[in-house]
Design an enzyme around this catalytic site. Sequence first.
Site, short mmCIF file in Angstrom:
data_model
loop_
_atom_site.label_atom_id
_atom_site.label_comp_id
_atom_site.label_asym_id
_atom_site.label_seq_id
_atom_site.Cartn_x
_atom_site.Cartn_y
_atom_site.Cartn_z
N HIS A 27 -13.82 4.88 -10.62
CA HIS A 27 -14.74 4.67 -9.46
C HIS A 27 -14.66 3.45 -8.98
CE1 HIS A 27 -16.14 8.26 -11.85
NE2 HIS A 27 -16.90 8.30 -10.89
N HIS A 262 -16.54 6.32 -4.05
CA HIS A 262 -17.09 6.58 -5.05
C HIS A 262 -16.39 6.94 -6.52
CE1 HIS A 262 -20.55 7.73 -7.69
NE2 HIS A 262 -19.81 8.70 -8.07
N GLU A 413 -40.29 13.37 -23.97
CA GLU A 413 -39.36 13.27 -25.22
C GLU A 413 -38.10 13.04 -24.88
OE1 GLU A 413 -42.33 16.88 -25.28
OE2 GLU A 413 -41.16 15.90 -23.69
N HIS A 475 -42.92 28.28 -27.56
CA HIS A 475 -42.91 27.24 -28.56
C HIS A 475 -42.28 27.45 -29.97
CE1 HIS A 475 -45.78 25.42 -25.84
NE2 HIS A 475 -46.16 24.36 -26.39
#
Length: 657
Positions: A27, A262, A413, A475
């Site tokens: 890149h 890029h 999280e 869950h």
Amino acid sequence: MSISHNTLANAIRFLSMDTVQKANSGHPGAPMGMADMAEVLWNNFLNHNPNNPHWANRDRFVLSNGHASAMLYSVLHLTGYDLAIDDLKNFRQLHSKTAGHPELGFAGGIETTTGPLGQGLANAVGFALAETMLAAQFNQEKHKIVDHYTYTFLGDGCMMEGISHEVASLAGVWGLNKLIALYDDNNISIDGPVANWFGDDTATRFEAYGWQVIRNVDGHNADDINQAFKTAKASADRPTLIMCKTLIGKGSPNKEGSESTHGSPLGADEIAATRTALKWNYGAFEIPEDIYAAWNAKSAGAAKEDAWNTKFNAYAAAFPVLAAEFKRRMSGDLPADFANIVKNAISACNTKAQTTATRVASQQALDALACHLPEIVGGSADLTPSNNTFFSASKDFDCVTGTGNYVRYGVREFGMSAILNGLALHGGLIPYAGTFLVFSDYARNAIRMSAIMKKRVIYVMTHDSIGLGEDGPTHQPVEHIQSLRLIPNLNVWRPCDAVETMVAWGSSLQSESTPSLLALSRQNLDHQQRNEQQLADISKGGYVLVEAKSEAKFTLIATGSEIALAVAAAKILGDGIRVVSMPCVDLFKAQDKAYQQSVLGNTKALAIEAGVSSGWYEFADAVIGLDRFGESAPAPELFKLFGFTVDNVVAKVKDML
């Protein structure tokens, strides 16, 4: 005669484009666009020492948009790190120091492994948080030995990733004023101009997080960048985002500002045209001596470290105990007697013979072990009462004073886990934090990065199976344990009682180069009796918990809450049944073949675990597992529904025999 900023920045540009061209991979656009930002930072502001990349009080630099690695390698080479021109020529090749994305440990000056976008910013937040905490713990009046900045470069992709929202919000709340982020605001990603998919008002967004935002900085104007850094460093209570307007592929006459720069080499013709346009009259990988001399930071870096050493020596004279503790912690060593502390805690736990949930046993293990570790930093993603991660010596982090060793991350999280990596990378701290096991899906990529970087990070993940009951299948983790076991260099523990939980914590805290994940129960689990040899063998990941009293006919293998089923079934089935507890499959696989064979035996085997069955066929002929999602109901009903009963185990063994 002094060398101009443009010339120094162009040295980065041409080394970067030559590096990518030689590899025919990489890149070039971002390194060319960020070269001016890098030149000002490294030559005017960054405190570092190429002679000692691990100097404790160095500024940390994180390249969050890690695909721009050619820029970082070029700067490290120019400033005098142990990264030769041949290493640049070996970019992206097998066993090279210059990997496609920065890899921790491959070369000095690389502070973290940055591949997945956004995690570098999260690591940087962790670095800045660590600096704040350690400064509060060690600095004294007139003795400021922890005093450094964390800088990070990030691009549009980092800003788009959701993790940037999570961690930027936390950095603002915590007031991490020594965190300075430079945004390479070029409005280009792989697919082209980003206007159709990224229309955020980024400046207002970060201001809402509580950051100081410096807008409209010309990312190719050294004076603008210099002034922005000065303003950023003057902030007393806020992190800073410097928004640098840049052109991707800056200097390329035909590709500047285009996504074509890029992720592909410019090509020989365009590089030649760029040399002409920028009046760079040197060949590939050729840097004149006067430019090298202007870039070289060895002498200045040594002087900066020497000045700090003088400060530290005065500190050590005034506070010898603190100085010794700082050196121990920054070296990563545990207290000299910690192994004995662990051994005694395990023995005491076994004597206590307690029936309890392993999430509660985890808190008790922290009480027994972490109280001896001032470097411990805990936390949870808004589940502290459920994860039981707050122990007797925990004190909430105070963002004003920097004191405390417990961080409440909120419902973040992924961000939390990547910040843990930053805390561990900084040095001087051992981080752990908790959430529910099912939410490891959110955290997984950061857990994977812990494993890649070989950092001592401990993930406490409770509510480990259908045993959590009524919250239902959303869950109830089913596939999670087995999928996490697939991550190389991650020790996944699923202990069956308080004793195995204590061993898991002791092993995890002493594991210097492997992260650990503890999968813990919501429900109470019975204590299992063991002799001294069995206690010692738990740390091997798998061991014989119940040996056959006569000739062995069958082996039951289980983990966690299912151990009680195996032990109860063995009593009914009679003397020829062995029970193997395997709380950490990863460590068991690391043992020699002779030990593995002694544990597994030569009989038929049945594995029992309340999760997907696939991984267990490596050790067993059959499996009682759960290859579907759960249901919403009380835990005892679910275990009965899905066949996790003593009667079913007994029937299965009889059928196999």
